[in-house]
Design an enzyme around this catalytic site. Structure first.
Site, mmCIF file in Angstrom:
data_model
loop_
_atom_site.group_PDB
_atom_site.id
_atom_site.type_symbol
_atom_site.label_atom_id
_atom_site.label_comp_id
_atom_site.label_asym_id
_atom_site.label_seq_id
_atom_site.Cartn_x
_atom_site.Cartn_y
_atom_site.Cartn_z
ATOM 1 N N SER A 6 0.855 -1.247 0.108
ATOM 2 C CA SER A 6 -0.102 0.004 0.039
ATOM 3 C C SER A 6 0.814 1.221 0.109
ATOM 4 C CB SER A 6 -0.744 -0.065 1.402
ATOM 5 O OG SER A 6 -1.466 1.164 1.393
ATOM 6 N N TYR A 35 -2.315 -1.288 10.299
ATOM 7 C CA TYR A 35 -2.108 -1.259 8.624
ATOM 8 C C TYR A 35 -0.962 -0.856 8.464
ATOM 9 C CZ TYR A 35 -4.044 -0.999 3.954
ATOM 10 O OH TYR A 35 -4.033 -1.170 2.677
HETATM 11 P P1 NAD Z 1 -11.387 -6.151 -0.155
HETATM 12 O O1 NAD Z 1 -11.967 -5.894 0.969
HETATM 13 O O2 NAD Z 1 -12.224 -5.784 -1.599
HETATM 14 O O3 NAD Z 1 -10.773 -7.503 -0.553
HETATM 15 C C1 NAD Z 1 -10.125 -8.270 0.393
HETATM 16 C C2 NAD Z 1 -9.975 -9.555 0.177
HETATM 17 O O4 NAD Z 1 -9.546 -10.395 1.096
HETATM 18 C C3 NAD Z 1 -11.419 -10.377 -0.101
HETATM 19 O O5 NAD Z 1 -11.489 -11.182 -0.920
HETATM 20 C C4 NAD Z 1 -11.647 -10.945 1.399
HETATM 21 O O6 NAD Z 1 -12.442 -12.044 1.365
HETATM 22 C C5 NAD Z 1 -10.228 -11.435 1.501
HETATM 23 N N1 NAD Z 1 -9.681 -11.667 3.008
HETATM 24 C C6 NAD Z 1 -10.116 -10.842 4.197
HETATM 25 N N2 NAD Z 1 -9.598 -11.583 4.988
HETATM 26 C C7 NAD Z 1 -9.139 -12.973 4.593
HETATM 27 C C8 NAD Z 1 -8.708 -13.785 5.258
HETATM 28 N N3 NAD Z 1 -8.567 -14.043 6.766
HETATM 29 N N4 NAD Z 1 -8.339 -15.079 4.614
HETATM 30 C C9 NAD Z 1 -8.360 -15.075 3.336
HETATM 31 N N5 NAD Z 1 -9.018 -13.972 2.596
HETATM 32 C C10 NAD Z 1 -9.432 -13.091 3.439
HETATM 33 O O7 NAD Z 1 -10.230 -5.123 -0.111
HETATM 34 P P2 NAD Z 1 -9.091 -4.473 -1.387
HETATM 35 O O8 NAD Z 1 -9.367 -3.180 -1.385
HETATM 36 O O9 NAD Z 1 -9.433 -5.369 -2.382
HETATM 37 O O10 NAD Z 1 -7.889 -5.062 -0.688
HETATM 38 C C11 NAD Z 1 -7.198 -5.934 -1.375
HETATM 39 C C12 NAD Z 1 -5.423 -5.747 -0.836
HETATM 40 O O11 NAD Z 1 -5.191 -4.484 -1.520
HETATM 41 C C13 NAD Z 1 -5.399 -5.568 0.827
HETATM 42 O O12 NAD Z 1 -4.082 -6.253 1.117
HETATM 43 C C14 NAD Z 1 -5.518 -4.019 0.917
HETATM 44 O O13 NAD Z 1 -4.521 -3.757 2.071
HETATM 45 C C15 NAD Z 1 -4.481 -3.597 -0.441
HETATM 46 N N6 NAD Z 1 -4.802 -2.184 -0.480
HETATM 47 C C16 NAD Z 1 -5.991 -1.721 -1.108
HETATM 48 C C17 NAD Z 1 -6.268 -0.284 -1.026
HETATM 49 C C18 NAD Z 1 -7.493 0.269 -1.583
HETATM 50 O O14 NAD Z 1 -7.547 1.512 -1.621
HETATM 51 N N7 NAD Z 1 -8.743 -0.525 -1.792
HETATM 52 C C19 NAD Z 1 -5.092 0.574 -1.192
HETATM 53 C C20 NAD Z 1 -3.795 -0.119 -1.193
HETATM 54 C C21 NAD Z 1 -3.620 -1.309 -0.650
#
Ligand code: NAD
Length: 260
Positions: free
Chosen positions: A142, A155
């Site tokens: 991130s 986080y």
């Molecule tokens: P999201 O909530 O849409 O997806 C998260 C995914 O992780 C889902 O499929 C969920 O079921 C799965 N998950 C959660 N807990 C779990 C567990 N215990 N075991 C297995 N799977 C699990 O979130 P997103 O925004 O797509 O985030 C995905 C990644 O990207 C994360 O690591 C997040 O930190 C990172 N990220 C997101 C953003 C953003 O702006 N959305 C920015 C930077 C980084």
């Protein structure tokens, strides 16, 4: 480009992981999906992707907060798809609170899912990659792996840690054709961020649209969300021969957030 390769994308039932899964399958990779959700919806997603791209798509609902489940996910993939060539550690959760109010069990959960799960899956998948002398490990960190924001202690700590892990894995395997890199997205409009926008709209008594614009203005100079498709395209590039000598990097896709 990735025809016949076997890939795990953790947390691929939603958001960024789903975008990455589509991008890899579109290049011909066979996939192991993972993440939570409604069983019928996940099955429809799995079958739909297999049909759309003509690749094998499987699903394992491993709860990555548990060490044994991380290892079992890798072993299940090796058994069903023959091996693991591409490992994308994407699963992640968020919890927002000042340190003094941060529930210790939420700290443990964020560290387990956002950081420790990547260690466990990498540790399990590396021997096979090294034996075949080819592998791509891509950790979805991130902008919060590079800079901090208030109220996100677990986080930010997990994502900074994930960049450290990325560098160590890269160095330990630098002379092999196994690379390890991190992608650092800024704001991407997924359920994880939508929840933060909704909470902000409720607290401030503003519309959801207004709260989304505020969120972007504070951090992301482009004032545009990064898309899951853009993260998917970068992941595909990191799997290509063109990226064969890139390892240990942390690549921001953040509309200028960390340039400030
Ligand atoms: P999201 O909530 O849409 O997806 C998260 C995914 O992780 C889902 O499929 C969920 O079921 C799965 N998950 C959660 N807990 C779990 C567990 N215990 N075991 C297995 N799977 C699990 O979130 P997103 O925004 O797509 O985030 C995905 C990644 O990207 C994360 O690591 C997040 O930190 C990172 N990220 C997101 C953003 C953003 O702006 N959305 C920015 C930077 C980084």
């Amino acid at each position: 480009m990735l025809k016949g390769k076997a890939a795990i994308v953790t947390g691929s039932t939603s958001g960024i992981g789903l975008g990455i899964a589509h991008a890899l399958a579109a290049q011909g990779a066979n996939l192991m999906l993972n993440g939570f959700g409604d069983a019928a919806e996940i099955e429809a997603l799995r079958a739909g992707m297999a049909g759309q791209y003509g690749v094998t798509v499987l699903y394992d609902g491993a709860d990555l907060s548990k060490t044994e489940a991380c290892v079992a996910l890798v072993r299940h993939t090796e058994a069903q798809l023959g091996r693991v060539d591409i490992l994308v550690n994407n699963a992640g959760i968020q919890h927002v609170a000042p340190v003094q109010d941060f529930p210790p069990e939420r700290w443990d959960a964020v560290i387990a899912i956002n950081l420790s799960s990547a260690f466990h899956t990498i540790r399990a998948a590396l021997p096979g990659m090294k034996a075949r002398n080819w592998g791509r490990i891509i950790n979805i960190a991130s902008a919060h792996g590079l800079v901090a924001s208030p109220n996100k202690s677990a986080y930010v700590a997990a994502k900074h840690g994930l960049l450290g892990l990325t560098k160590v894995v890269a160095l330990e395997n630098a002379e092999t054709l196994v690379t390890c890199n991190a992608i650092c997205p800024g704001w991407v409009l997924t359920p994880l961020v939508q929840r933060q926008i909704d909470a902000r709209a409720a607290t401030e008594g503003v519309t959801v649209d207004f709260a989304a614009r505020e969120l972007l203005s504070e951090k992301q100079p482009s004032k545009r969300f990064t898309t899951p498709e853009q993260i998917g395209e970068l992941t595909v590039f990191l799997c290509s021969d063109g990226a064969g000598n890139m390892t240990g990097t942390s690549l921001p896709v953040d509309g200028g957030w960390t340039a400030q």
